[in-house]
Motif scaffolding. Structure first.
Motif, short mmCIF file in Angstrom:
data_model
loop_
_atom_site.label_atom_id
_atom_site.label_comp_id
_atom_site.label_asym_id
_atom_site.label_seq_id
_atom_site.Cartn_x
_atom_site.Cartn_y
_atom_site.Cartn_z
N LEU A 53 0.81 -1.22 0.00
CA LEU A 53 0.00 0.00 0.00
C LEU A 53 0.84 1.27 0.00
N ILE A 54 1.81 1.35 0.91
CA ILE A 54 2.57 2.60 1.05
C ILE A 54 4.07 2.43 0.92
N GLY A 55 4.56 1.21 0.76
CA GLY A 55 5.98 1.00 0.55
C GLY A 55 6.74 0.71 1.83
N ARG A 56 8.03 0.36 1.66
CA ARG A 56 8.89 0.05 2.81
C ARG A 56 9.30 1.34 3.51
N PRO A 57 9.51 1.28 4.81
CA PRO A 57 9.88 2.49 5.54
C PRO A 57 11.36 2.79 5.44
N TYR A 70 8.27 6.28 8.85
CA TYR A 70 8.47 7.01 7.61
C TYR A 70 8.83 8.44 7.99
N VAL A 71 10.01 8.89 7.57
CA VAL A 71 10.52 10.19 7.99
C VAL A 71 10.76 11.05 6.75
N GLY A 72 10.24 12.26 6.78
CA GLY A 72 10.46 13.21 5.70
C GLY A 72 10.75 14.58 6.29
N SER A 73 11.69 15.30 5.70
CA SER A 73 12.01 16.64 6.19
C SER A 73 12.29 17.57 5.02
N ARG A 74 12.12 18.85 5.28
CA ARG A 74 12.36 19.89 4.28
C ARG A 74 13.35 20.88 4.87
N TRP A 75 14.45 21.12 4.14
CA TRP A 75 15.53 21.98 4.59
C TRP A 75 15.62 23.21 3.70
N ARG A 76 15.93 24.35 4.30
CA ARG A 76 16.13 25.59 3.55
C ARG A 76 17.60 25.97 3.61
N HIS A 77 18.22 26.12 2.44
CA HIS A 77 19.60 26.58 2.31
C HIS A 77 19.53 28.01 1.78
N TYR A 78 20.08 28.93 2.55
CA TYR A 78 20.00 30.33 2.17
C TYR A 78 21.39 30.94 2.20
N GLY A 79 21.97 31.08 1.03
CA GLY A 79 23.27 31.72 0.90
C GLY A 79 24.34 31.05 1.74
N PRO A 80 25.14 31.83 2.44
CA PRO A 80 26.24 31.25 3.22
C PRO A 80 25.81 30.76 4.59
N TYR A 81 24.52 30.88 4.93
CA TYR A 81 24.07 30.50 6.26
C TYR A 81 23.93 28.99 6.38
N GLU A 82 23.92 28.52 7.62
CA GLU A 82 23.77 27.10 7.90
C GLU A 82 22.37 26.65 7.49
N PRO A 83 22.24 25.45 6.89
CA PRO A 83 20.91 24.97 6.49
C PRO A 83 19.98 24.87 7.70
N GLU A 84 18.71 25.17 7.48
CA GLU A 84 17.72 25.17 8.56
C GLU A 84 16.59 24.20 8.20
N GLU A 85 16.21 23.37 9.16
CA GLU A 85 15.11 22.43 8.93
C GLU A 85 13.80 23.19 9.10
#
Length: 149
Positions: A53-57, A70-85
């Motif tokens: 139904l939904i696949g392997r985790p 099941y883990v999903g995340s979205r990260w923002r990379h903005y210029g020279p700054y450290e990536p932020e979740e």
């Protein structure tokens, strides 16, 4: 004519500079959508059916068959700054001892906790002798019988 050319170059450099400062978003992991999770029936759906139904985790519980995550995340990379979740979703599917789904939970970044890892160092049986000292200490431990068949 040279003034127009200089203005065009300046406009191009300014547009390119502004475009370089835009945020870049990256998605990591997989979280099944709500439409797929609606097909999971608590108490009836088995592990084999869930995989179809939904696949392997991306992660499983420490105990065999204890749960799928099941883990999903979205990260923002903005210029020279450290990536932020920016966002994180975890879908936890628990199983009963019979192998059927017992619970489906969804967690977000707001319910996340920082877990402090404990680092334990095991004392070894090696004494405070350096590697070279150990190698040189073995030179006198050979006998002639060790080299003969």
């Amino acid at each position: 004519m040279a003034t127009i050319r200089n203005l065009l170059i300046l406009a191009f450099v300014a547009a390119f500079g502004l475009a370089a400062c835009s945020a870049v978003y990256r998605n990591h992991g997989f979280v099944p959508p709500d439409e797929d999770l609606e097909q999971v029936v608590v108490g009836q759906t088995t592990m084999g059916e869930l995989e179809g139904l939904i696949g392997r985790p991306s992660a499983q519980g420490l105990l065999t068959g204890s749960g799928w995550y099941y883990v999903g995340s979205r990260w923002r990379h903005y210029g020279p700054y450290e990536p932020e979740e920016v966002s994180r979703e975890v879908v936890a599917v628990s199983f009963s001892p019979s192998g059927t789904v017992s619970n489906v939970e969804r967690f977000g970044l707001e319910r996340g906790r920082v877990v402090v890892l404990s680092r334990r160092v095991t004392e070894g049986s090696i004494t405070e002798i350096s590697l070279i000292g150990q190698l040189l200490g073995n030179l006198g431990n050979f006998q002639a019988g060790d080299f003969i068949n």
